[in-house]
Design a protein around this motif. Structure first.
Motif, PDB file in Angstrom:
ATOM      1  N   LEU A   1       0.963  -1.269   0.081  1.00  0.00           N
ATOM      2  CA  LEU A   1       0.008  -0.147  -0.029  1.00  0.00           C
ATOM      3  C   LEU A   1       1.014   1.124  -0.057  1.00  0.00           C
ATOM      4  CD1 LEU A   1      -2.902  -0.936   2.426  1.00  0.00           C
ATOM      5  CD2 LEU A   1      -2.934  -0.728  -0.043  1.00  0.00           C
ATOM      6  N   GLU A   2       1.826   1.244   0.802  1.00  0.00           N
ATOM      7  CA  GLU A   2       2.781   2.208   0.719  1.00  0.00           C
ATOM      8  C   GLU A   2       3.547   2.577  -0.350  1.00  0.00           C
ATOM      9  OE1 GLU A   2       7.253   3.300   2.619  1.00  0.00           O
ATOM     10  OE2 GLU A   2       5.590   2.227   3.948  1.00  0.00           O
ATOM     11  N   MET A   3       3.876   1.514  -1.197  1.00  0.00           N
ATOM     12  CA  MET A   3       4.277   1.615  -2.634  1.00  0.00           C
ATOM     13  C   MET A   3       3.433   2.147  -3.535  1.00  0.00           C
ATOM     14  SD  MET A   3       7.211  -1.695  -2.988  1.00  0.00           S
ATOM     15  CE  MET A   3       5.608  -2.615  -3.599  1.00  0.00           C
ATOM     16  N   ASP A   4       2.028   1.776  -3.442  1.00  0.00           N
ATOM     17  CA  ASP A   4       1.220   2.131  -4.438  1.00  0.00           C
ATOM     18  C   ASP A   4       0.747   3.714  -4.157  1.00  0.00           C
ATOM     19  OD1 ASP A   4       0.645  -0.251  -5.520  1.00  0.00           O
ATOM     20  OD2 ASP A   4      -1.189  -0.648  -4.563  1.00  0.00           O
ATOM     21  N   ARG A   5       0.979   4.016  -3.023  1.00  0.00           N
ATOM     22  CA  ARG A   5       0.777   5.486  -2.621  1.00  0.00           C
ATOM     23  C   ARG A   5       1.806   6.483  -3.240  1.00  0.00           C
ATOM     24  NH1 ARG A   5      -0.057   4.333   2.790  1.00  0.00           N
ATOM     25  NH2 ARG A   5      -2.026   3.102   3.125  1.00  0.00           N
ATOM     26  N   ALA A   6       2.967   5.968  -3.060  1.00  0.00           N
ATOM     27  CA  ALA A   6       4.164   6.629  -3.551  1.00  0.00           C
ATOM     28  C   ALA A   6       4.130   6.853  -5.239  1.00  0.00           C
ATOM     29  CB  ALA A   6       5.529   5.969  -3.105  1.00  0.00           C
ATOM     30  N   GLN A   7       3.620   5.588  -5.946  1.00  0.00           N
ATOM     31  CA  GLN A   7       3.588   5.537  -7.344  1.00  0.00           C
ATOM     32  C   GLN A   7       2.413   6.551  -7.705  1.00  0.00           C
ATOM     33  OE1 GLN A   7       5.769   3.687  -9.070  1.00  0.00           O
ATOM     34  NE2 GLN A   7       4.830   4.849 -10.853  1.00  0.00           N
ATOM     35  N   ALA A   8       1.356   6.532  -6.929  1.00  0.00           N
ATOM     36  CA  ALA A   8       0.178   7.500  -7.277  1.00  0.00           C
ATOM     37  C   ALA A   8       0.658   8.950  -7.137  1.00  0.00           C
ATOM     38  CB  ALA A   8      -0.786   7.336  -6.390  1.00  0.00           C
ATOM     39  N   ASP A   9       1.640   9.254  -6.074  1.00  0.00           N
ATOM     40  CA  ASP A   9       2.018  10.476  -5.801  1.00  0.00           C
ATOM     41  C   ASP A   9       3.066  11.103  -7.071  1.00  0.00           C
ATOM     42  OD1 ASP A   9       0.629  10.718  -3.516  1.00  0.00           O
ATOM     43  OD2 ASP A   9       2.546  10.339  -2.206  1.00  0.00           O
ATOM     44  N   LEU A  10       3.400  10.074  -7.615  1.00  0.00           N
ATOM     45  CA  LEU A  10       4.468  10.444  -8.865  1.00  0.00           C
ATOM     46  C   LEU A  10       3.551  10.782 -10.187  1.00  0.00           C
ATOM     47  CD1 LEU A  10       7.276   7.631  -8.774  1.00  0.00           C
ATOM     48  CD2 LEU A  10       7.364  10.126  -8.260  1.00  0.00           C
ATOM     49  N   TYR A  11       2.425  10.025 -10.253  1.00  0.00           N
ATOM     50  CA  TYR A  11       1.689  10.390 -11.483  1.00  0.00           C
ATOM     51  C   TYR A  11       0.820  11.595 -11.255  1.00  0.00           C
ATOM     52  CZ  TYR A  11       2.337   5.591 -12.752  1.00  0.00           C
ATOM     53  OH  TYR A  11       3.276   4.382 -13.148  1.00  0.00           O
ATOM     54  N   ARG A  12       0.387  11.732 -10.005  1.00  0.00           N
ATOM     55  CA  ARG A  12      -0.666  12.816  -9.705  1.00  0.00           C
ATOM     56  C   ARG A  12      -0.339  14.351 -10.300  1.00  0.00           C
ATOM     57  NH1 ARG A  12      -4.093  10.966  -6.811  1.00  0.00           N
ATOM     58  NH2 ARG A  12      -2.686  10.073  -4.997  1.00  0.00           N
ATOM     59  N   PRO A  13       0.874  14.800 -10.237  1.00  0.00           N
ATOM     60  CA  PRO A  13       1.399  16.069 -10.801  1.00  0.00           C
ATOM     61  C   PRO A  13       1.016  16.000 -12.256  1.00  0.00           C
ATOM     62  CG  PRO A  13       2.993  15.262  -9.326  1.00  0.00           C
ATOM     63  CD  PRO A  13       2.082  14.191  -9.497  1.00  0.00           C
ATOM     64  N   TRP A  14       0.911  14.951 -13.044  1.00  0.00           N
ATOM     65  CA  TRP A  14       0.961  14.978 -14.511  1.00  0.00           C
ATOM     66  C   TRP A  14      -0.313  14.538 -14.716  1.00  0.00           C
ATOM     67  CZ3 TRP A  14       4.388  17.863 -16.197  1.00  0.00           C
ATOM     68  CH2 TRP A  14       5.680  17.887 -15.344  1.00  0.00           C
ATOM     69  N   GLU A  15      -1.388  14.488 -13.989  1.00  0.00           N
ATOM     70  CA  GLU A  15      -2.567  13.932 -14.442  1.00  0.00           C
ATOM     71  C   GLU A  15      -3.187  14.790 -15.601  1.00  0.00           C
ATOM     72  OE1 GLU A  15      -7.077  13.105 -12.255  1.00  0.00           O
ATOM     73  OE2 GLU A  15      -5.639  13.971 -11.107  1.00  0.00           O
TER      74      GLU A  15
END
Length: 66
Positions: free
Chosen positions: A44-58
């Motif tokens: 779950l922590e890795m998934d959150r970190a990955q989502a945080d990387l994608y979010r600025p480029w949504e």
């Protein structure tokens, strides 16, 4: 046994038996399952970190249809 998450120690394989028995009793078991509390939290922590990387480029990602 060494865990796949670095230096942490994974649970003994025999501790997965209750999980396997639970899955075997399900009419439609999942194709994939995270086994172990620490492993679950880590994924779950890795998934959150990955989502945080994608979010600025949504906004750029959503320019294309589909």
């Amino acid at each position: 046994m060494e865990a796949m998450w670095g230096d942490a120690v994974a649970p003994e394989p025999g501790t997965a038996a209750p999980v396997i028995m639970e899955l075997a009793a399900l009419p439609d078991p999942p194709r994939r399952l995270i086994v172990g509390s620490q492993s679950f939290d880590h994924v779950l922590e890795m998934d959150r970190a990955q989502a945080d990387l994608y979010r600025p480029w949504e906004h750029v990602s959503r320019i294309a249809p589909g």
